[in-house]
Design an enzyme around this catalytic site. Structure first.
Site, short mmCIF file in Angstrom:
data_model
loop_
_atom_site.label_atom_id
_atom_site.label_comp_id
_atom_site.label_asym_id
_atom_site.label_seq_id
_atom_site.Cartn_x
_atom_site.Cartn_y
_atom_site.Cartn_z
CE LYS A 20 2.96 -4.40 -4.09
NZ LYS A 20 4.23 -3.97 -3.48
NE ARG A 52 5.97 0.50 3.46
CZ ARG A 52 5.90 1.46 2.56
NH1 ARG A 52 6.54 2.61 2.76
NH2 ARG A 52 5.22 1.29 1.46
NE ARG A 102 2.00 -5.90 1.68
CZ ARG A 102 1.67 -4.91 0.86
NH1 ARG A 102 0.55 -4.95 0.20
NH2 ARG A 102 2.49 -3.90 0.69
NE ARG A 125 1.68 4.99 1.12
CZ ARG A 125 1.78 3.84 0.45
NH1 ARG A 125 1.37 3.78 -0.81
NH2 ARG A 125 2.27 2.77 1.03
NE ARG A 149 4.74 5.68 -2.63
CZ ARG A 149 4.33 4.42 -2.63
NH1 ARG A 149 3.78 3.90 -3.71
NH2 ARG A 149 4.49 3.66 -1.57
#
Ligand code: B4P
Length: 189
Positions: free
Chosen positions: A14, A146, A89, A134, A128
């Site tokens: 996204k 998640r 969401r 993160r 990532r």
């Protein structure tokens, strides 16, 4: 005005596709993930509360993200359009967004869903995590949580937009440029 919702599970791309859409169409980018991370970096009380949930892979309360989006809409009156990335969401967030937009005489044109399987999502997020710093990208169990949150709370949002005739699903696996081309065809179709 071009108002889009970019939808999909964590790591679907996204943020990646949003960056390209903003460049092409001059839209204002509203990423609730980025807004929450900015609050965390600034050390606000909202950020401290959000961090506890985000570090566990859990969604933050609807009222928090709806309030952030409302502020951004008010700050950007007269924009060429908005791209909502990672928001809504939950169905409650989707309903709140429609109400907020109606108050500005605006509406969503398309809800574009990037479809990617769990295995590919896990690979991308762990990759990532090597550079993003993160915490939610660095642990396979957390990534699974998640994706589970997405399945339980977020996936029903697709039905909300389908019932309005706005849902468009596309394959999110493949070359970034090719996926972008599919999104552009929907917008300009
Ligand atoms: P977000 O920040 O929204 O992030 P995301 O879902 O992890 O990532 P995205 O789908 O944008 O992936 P990207 O393009 O970066 O959410 C983080 C947390 O914030 C949530 O878990 C939640 O706790 C909280 N939160 C946020 N919004 C909320 C809301 N509305 N309500 C409640 N809580 C909320 O892509 C990922 C990786 O894949 C990148 O490294 C990229 O390079 C790679 N990639 C992209 N496209 C690819 C392709 N086609 N092929 C190969 N790799 C690709």
């Amino acid at each position: 005005m071009l108002n889009l919702v970019l939808f999909g599970p964590p790591g679907a791309g996204k943020g990646t596709q949003s960056a390209k859409l903003i460049e092409k169409y001059g839209l204002i980018h509203l990423s609730t993930g980025d807004l929450l991370r900015a609050e965390i970096t600034a050390g606000t009380s909202l950020g401290l509360e959000a961090k506890k949930l985000m570090d566990q892979g859990i969604l933050v309360p609807d009222s928090v993200v709806i309030g952030m989006i409302e502020n951004k809409l008010n700050e950007n009156k007269g924009a060429a359009g908005f791209i909502f990335d990672g928001f809504p969401r939950t169905v409650a967030q989707a309903e709140a967004l429609d109400t907020l937009l109606e108050g500005h005489q605006l509406s969503i044109k398309h809800m574009i869903s990037l479809e990617v399987n769990q295995e590919e999502l896990t690979q991308r997020l762990l990759e990532r995590g090597k550079t993003s710093g993160r915490p939610d990208d660095q642990n396979e169990e957390l990534i699974r949580k998640r994706v589970q949150e997405y399945g339980e709370k977020t996936a029903p949002v697709a039905g909300y937009y389908a019932s309005q005739g706005k849902f468009q699903g596309i394959n999110g696996i493949g070359e970034i440029e090719e996926i972008f081309g599919q999104i552009v065809r929907i917008i300009e179709g």
